[in-house]
Scaffold this motif. Structure first.
Motif, PDB file in Angstrom:
ATOM      1  N   ASP A  12       0.866  -1.177   0.000  1.00  0.00           N
ATOM      2  CA  ASP A  12       0.000   0.000   0.000  1.00  0.00           C
ATOM      3  C   ASP A  12       0.903   1.227   0.000  1.00  0.00           C
ATOM      4  OD1 ASP A  12      -2.185   1.622   0.147  1.00  0.00           O
ATOM      5  OD2 ASP A  12      -2.378   1.449   2.333  1.00  0.00           O
ATOM      6  N   LEU A  13       0.866   1.988  -1.062  1.00  0.00           N
ATOM      7  CA  LEU A  13       1.737   3.155  -1.179  1.00  0.00           C
ATOM      8  C   LEU A  13       0.961   4.405  -0.811  1.00  0.00           C
ATOM      9  CD1 LEU A  13       3.517   2.293  -4.536  1.00  0.00           C
ATOM     10  CD2 LEU A  13       4.417   2.029  -2.240  1.00  0.00           C
ATOM     11  N   ASP A  14       1.357   5.049   0.266  1.00  0.00           N
ATOM     12  CA  ASP A  14       0.764   6.331   0.668  1.00  0.00           C
ATOM     13  C   ASP A  14       1.670   7.439   0.149  1.00  0.00           C
ATOM     14  OD1 ASP A  14      -1.062   4.863   1.945  1.00  0.00           O
ATOM     15  OD2 ASP A  14      -0.440   5.329   3.983  1.00  0.00           O
ATOM     16  N   ASN A  15       1.162   8.598   0.254  1.00  0.00           N
ATOM     17  CA  ASN A  15       2.028   9.732  -0.083  1.00  0.00           C
ATOM     18  C   ASN A  15       3.094   9.814   0.977  1.00  0.00           C
ATOM     19  OD1 ASN A  15       0.667  10.422  -2.343  1.00  0.00           O
ATOM     20  ND2 ASN A  15      -0.693  11.874  -1.333  1.00  0.00           N
ATOM     21  N   ARG A  16       4.238   9.857   0.534  1.00  0.00           N
ATOM     22  CA  ARG A  16       5.384   9.834   1.414  1.00  0.00           C
ATOM     23  C   ARG A  16       5.769  11.243   1.820  1.00  0.00           C
ATOM     24  NH1 ARG A  16      10.838   7.238  -0.812  1.00  0.00           N
ATOM     25  NH2 ARG A  16      11.917   8.529   0.623  1.00  0.00           N
ATOM     26  N   LYS A  17       6.117  11.407   3.061  1.00  0.00           N
ATOM     27  CA  LYS A  17       6.627  12.704   3.516  1.00  0.00           C
ATOM     28  C   LYS A  17       8.115  12.700   3.264  1.00  0.00           C
ATOM     29  CE  LYS A  17       3.225  13.475   7.029  1.00  0.00           C
ATOM     30  NZ  LYS A  17       2.958  13.723   8.420  1.00  0.00           N
ATOM     31  N   VAL A  39      16.845   9.988   5.208  1.00  0.00           N
ATOM     32  CA  VAL A  39      17.620   9.933   6.441  1.00  0.00           C
ATOM     33  C   VAL A  39      17.938   8.454   6.691  1.00  0.00           C
ATOM     34  CG1 VAL A  39      17.625  10.355   8.905  1.00  0.00           C
ATOM     35  CG2 VAL A  39      16.514  11.965   7.346  1.00  0.00           C
ATOM     36  N   VAL A  40      19.193   8.145   6.827  1.00  0.00           N
ATOM     37  CA  VAL A  40      19.610   6.762   6.983  1.00  0.00           C
ATOM     38  C   VAL A  40      19.998   6.548   8.448  1.00  0.00           C
ATOM     39  CG1 VAL A  40      21.293   5.034   6.285  1.00  0.00           C
ATOM     40  CG2 VAL A  40      20.454   6.706   4.632  1.00  0.00           C
ATOM     41  N   SER A  41      19.292   5.621   9.067  1.00  0.00           N
ATOM     42  CA  SER A  41      19.620   5.313  10.466  1.00  0.00           C
ATOM     43  C   SER A  41      20.023   3.847  10.631  1.00  0.00           C
ATOM     44  CB  SER A  41      18.408   5.622  11.364  1.00  0.00           C
ATOM     45  OG  SER A  41      17.322   4.822  10.965  1.00  0.00           O
ATOM     46  N   GLU A  42      20.203   3.141   9.566  1.00  0.00           N
ATOM     47  CA  GLU A  42      20.526   1.714   9.628  1.00  0.00           C
ATOM     48  C   GLU A  42      22.016   1.500   9.420  1.00  0.00           C
ATOM     49  OE1 GLU A  42      18.100  -0.161   6.727  1.00  0.00           O
ATOM     50  OE2 GLU A  42      16.270   0.131   7.863  1.00  0.00           O
ATOM     51  N   SER A  43      22.471   0.326   9.827  1.00  0.00           N
ATOM     52  CA  SER A  43      23.885  -0.009   9.660  1.00  0.00           C
ATOM     53  C   SER A  43      24.166  -0.337   8.202  1.00  0.00           C
ATOM     54  CB  SER A  43      24.251  -1.197  10.562  1.00  0.00           C
ATOM     55  OG  SER A  43      23.544  -2.336  10.148  1.00  0.00           O
ATOM     56  N   GLY A  44      25.431  -0.454   7.907  1.00  0.00           N
ATOM     57  CA  GLY A  44      25.836  -0.678   6.524  1.00  0.00           C
ATOM     58  C   GLY A  44      25.364  -2.002   5.961  1.00  0.00           C
ATOM     59  N   ASP A  45      25.423  -3.059   6.759  1.00  0.00           N
ATOM     60  CA  ASP A  45      25.002  -4.364   6.233  1.00  0.00           C
ATOM     61  C   ASP A  45      23.498  -4.402   5.998  1.00  0.00           C
ATOM     62  OD1 ASP A  45      24.569  -4.201   8.952  1.00  0.00           O
ATOM     63  OD2 ASP A  45      24.766  -6.350   9.273  1.00  0.00           O
ATOM     64  N   LEU A  47      21.768  -1.757   5.124  1.00  0.00           N
ATOM     65  CA  LEU A  47      21.560  -0.952   3.924  1.00  0.00           C
ATOM     66  C   LEU A  47      21.784  -1.773   2.673  1.00  0.00           C
ATOM     67  CD1 LEU A  47      23.115   2.539   4.697  1.00  0.00           C
ATOM     68  CD2 LEU A  47      20.754   2.017   4.123  1.00  0.00           C
ATOM     69  N   LEU A  48      22.821  -2.628   2.711  1.00  0.00           N
ATOM     70  CA  LEU A  48      23.067  -3.491   1.555  1.00  0.00           C
ATOM     71  C   LEU A  48      21.924  -4.469   1.355  1.00  0.00           C
ATOM     72  CD1 LEU A  48      26.871  -4.221   1.930  1.00  0.00           C
ATOM     73  CD2 LEU A  48      25.759  -2.771   0.231  1.00  0.00           C
ATOM     74  N   GLU A  49      21.342  -4.912   2.461  1.00  0.00           N
ATOM     75  CA  GLU A  49      20.249  -5.882   2.382  1.00  0.00           C
ATOM     76  C   GLU A  49      18.970  -5.222   1.872  1.00  0.00           C
ATOM     77  OE1 GLU A  49      17.427  -8.076   5.575  1.00  0.00           O
ATOM     78  OE2 GLU A  49      19.555  -8.183   5.984  1.00  0.00           O
ATOM     79  N   THR A  50      18.653  -4.047   2.387  1.00  0.00           N
ATOM     80  CA  THR A  50      17.360  -3.441   2.077  1.00  0.00           C
ATOM     81  C   THR A  50      17.441  -2.401   0.977  1.00  0.00           C
ATOM     82  OG1 THR A  50      17.678  -1.784   3.795  1.00  0.00           O
ATOM     83  CG2 THR A  50      16.509  -3.799   4.397  1.00  0.00           C
ATOM     84  N   GLY A  51      18.537  -1.802   0.835  1.00  0.00           N
ATOM     85  CA  GLY A  51      18.671  -0.743  -0.161  1.00  0.00           C
ATOM     86  C   GLY A  51      18.362   0.603   0.477  1.00  0.00           C
ATOM     87  N   VAL A  52      18.825   1.678  -0.152  1.00  0.00           N
ATOM     88  CA  VAL A  52      18.688   3.016   0.425  1.00  0.00           C
ATOM     89  C   VAL A  52      17.267   3.527   0.298  1.00  0.00           C
ATOM     90  CG1 VAL A  52      19.481   5.395   0.253  1.00  0.00           C
ATOM     91  CG2 VAL A  52      21.091   3.536  -0.064  1.00  0.00           C
ATOM     92  N   ARG A  53      16.626   3.234  -0.766  1.00  0.00           N
ATOM     93  CA  ARG A  53      15.327   3.815  -1.043  1.00  0.00           C
ATOM     94  C   ARG A  53      14.166   2.881  -0.691  1.00  0.00           C
ATOM     95  NH1 ARG A  53      15.732   8.528  -3.993  1.00  0.00           N
ATOM     96  NH2 ARG A  53      17.753   8.844  -4.895  1.00  0.00           N
ATOM     97  N   THR A  54      14.397   1.856   0.109  1.00  0.00           N
ATOM     98  CA  THR A  54      13.346   0.911   0.458  1.00  0.00           C
ATOM     99  C   THR A  54      12.441   1.527   1.508  1.00  0.00           C
ATOM    100  OG1 THR A  54      14.885  -0.891   0.086  1.00  0.00           O
ATOM    101  CG2 THR A  54      12.874  -1.425   1.243  1.00  0.00           C
ATOM    102  N   LEU A  55      11.164   1.422   1.266  1.00  0.00           N
ATOM    103  CA  LEU A  55      10.184   1.957   2.209  1.00  0.00           C
ATOM    104  C   LEU A  55      10.014   1.025   3.398  1.00  0.00           C
ATOM    105  CD1 LEU A  55       7.461   3.072  -0.332  1.00  0.00           C
ATOM    106  CD2 LEU A  55       9.088   4.531   0.862  1.00  0.00           C
ATOM    107  N   GLN A  56       9.533   1.619   4.502  1.00  0.00           N
ATOM    108  CA  GLN A  56       9.323   0.800   5.697  1.00  0.00           C
ATOM    109  C   GLN A  56       8.229  -0.230   5.461  1.00  0.00           C
ATOM    110  OE1 GLN A  56       8.665   3.331   9.059  1.00  0.00           O
ATOM    111  NE2 GLN A  56      10.848   3.377   9.547  1.00  0.00           N
ATOM    112  N   LEU A  60       8.520  -3.988   6.026  1.00  0.00           N
ATOM    113  CA  LEU A  60       7.541  -4.697   6.849  1.00  0.00           C
ATOM    114  C   LEU A  60       6.974  -5.892   6.087  1.00  0.00           C
ATOM    115  CD1 LEU A  60       5.995  -4.747   9.526  1.00  0.00           C
ATOM    116  CD2 LEU A  60       4.268  -3.315   8.453  1.00  0.00           C
ATOM    117  N   LEU A  61       6.676  -5.706   4.823  1.00  0.00           N
ATOM    118  CA  LEU A  61       6.176  -6.817   4.004  1.00  0.00           C
ATOM    119  C   LEU A  61       7.224  -7.918   3.874  1.00  0.00           C
ATOM    120  CD1 LEU A  61       4.235  -4.987   1.165  1.00  0.00           C
ATOM    121  CD2 LEU A  61       3.290  -6.416   2.975  1.00  0.00           C
ATOM    122  N   LYS A  62       8.490  -7.520   3.706  1.00  0.00           N
ATOM    123  CA  LYS A  62       9.567  -8.517   3.633  1.00  0.00           C
ATOM    124  C   LYS A  62       9.632  -9.307   4.934  1.00  0.00           C
ATOM    125  CE  LYS A  62      12.811  -6.467   0.344  1.00  0.00           C
ATOM    126  NZ  LYS A  62      14.159  -5.927   0.173  1.00  0.00           N
TER     127      LYS A  62
END
Length: 190
Positions: A12-17, A39-45, A47-56, A60-62
């Motif tokens: 479900d894609l909402d308008n993103r802030k 804003v990136v608050s995750e560790s490097g590994d 980030l590699l797993e989820t990607g920079v532009r992955t939505l929450q 959550l679905l993953k």
């Protein structure tokens, strides 16, 4: 836990802030020119797993997919566990039946062994009785042989004595034959 369906994983894609990096404190006049930086608050590994532009929601679905997979694996493990428990119960029942059969066989064998032992004891007692009886008979035989030898010696002795006294016996017989009859002598005297 129920297995997840395809509808549960719908994105479900909402308008993103947009997170905005502000360098100036005054109000922005041209909002169209603002570039949004995540804003990136995750560790490097991560980030590699989820990607920079992955939505929450995507994350959550993953995670829900992973949870569903883990739940399916858990349900399969439970099914295997129940199956193994059932096999163990059936094996336990077979073992109990086999134990009962073995107990019956042992009871039968024990009965046979007791009968065999009783027969063996009777045979040993009979053998011992026969051995004692044989010894007694052997002693009696030896005693009878000794007595027979004594009787043979006595017979020889008596035979020799009869031979010695035979001449006297013959003489007495000849004298008694030569004598007149006693009845005749008795009739003469009366």
């Amino acid at each position: 836990m129920m297995a997840a369906t395809r509808d549960d994983y719908k994105l479900d894609l909402d308008n993103r802030k947009q997170n905005v990096f502000v360098t100036q404190l005054h109000e922005r006049e041209f909002e169209d020119e603002v570039t949004a930086f995540p804003v990136v608050s995750e560790s490097g590994d991560r980030l590699l797993e989820t990607g920079v532009r992955t939505l929450q929601k995507t994350l959550l679905l993953k995670k829900e997919v992973e949870v569903a997979k883990v739940d399916a694996d858990l349900e399969e493990a439970r099914r295997l566990f129940r199956q193994r428990m059932e096999e163990c119960a059936q094996r336990r029942i077979r073992i109990q039946k086999r134990r009962q059969e073995i107990k019956h066989q042992i009871a039968d064998c024990d009965k046979y062994i007791k009968e065999y032992d009783a027969k063996r004891k009777r045979a040993i007692q009979k053998y011992q009785t026969e051995v004692i009886s044989k010894e007694q008979k052997t002693q009696e035989l030896e005693q009878f042989k000794i007595e027979l030898e004594e009787y043979k010696q006595r017979q020889r002795y008596l035979s020799e004595k009869v031979e010695r006294f035979k001449k006297y016996s013959d003489y007495m017989i000849s004298v008694t034959e030569a004598m007149p009859d006693v009845k005749q002598l008795l009739s003469i005297n009366y």
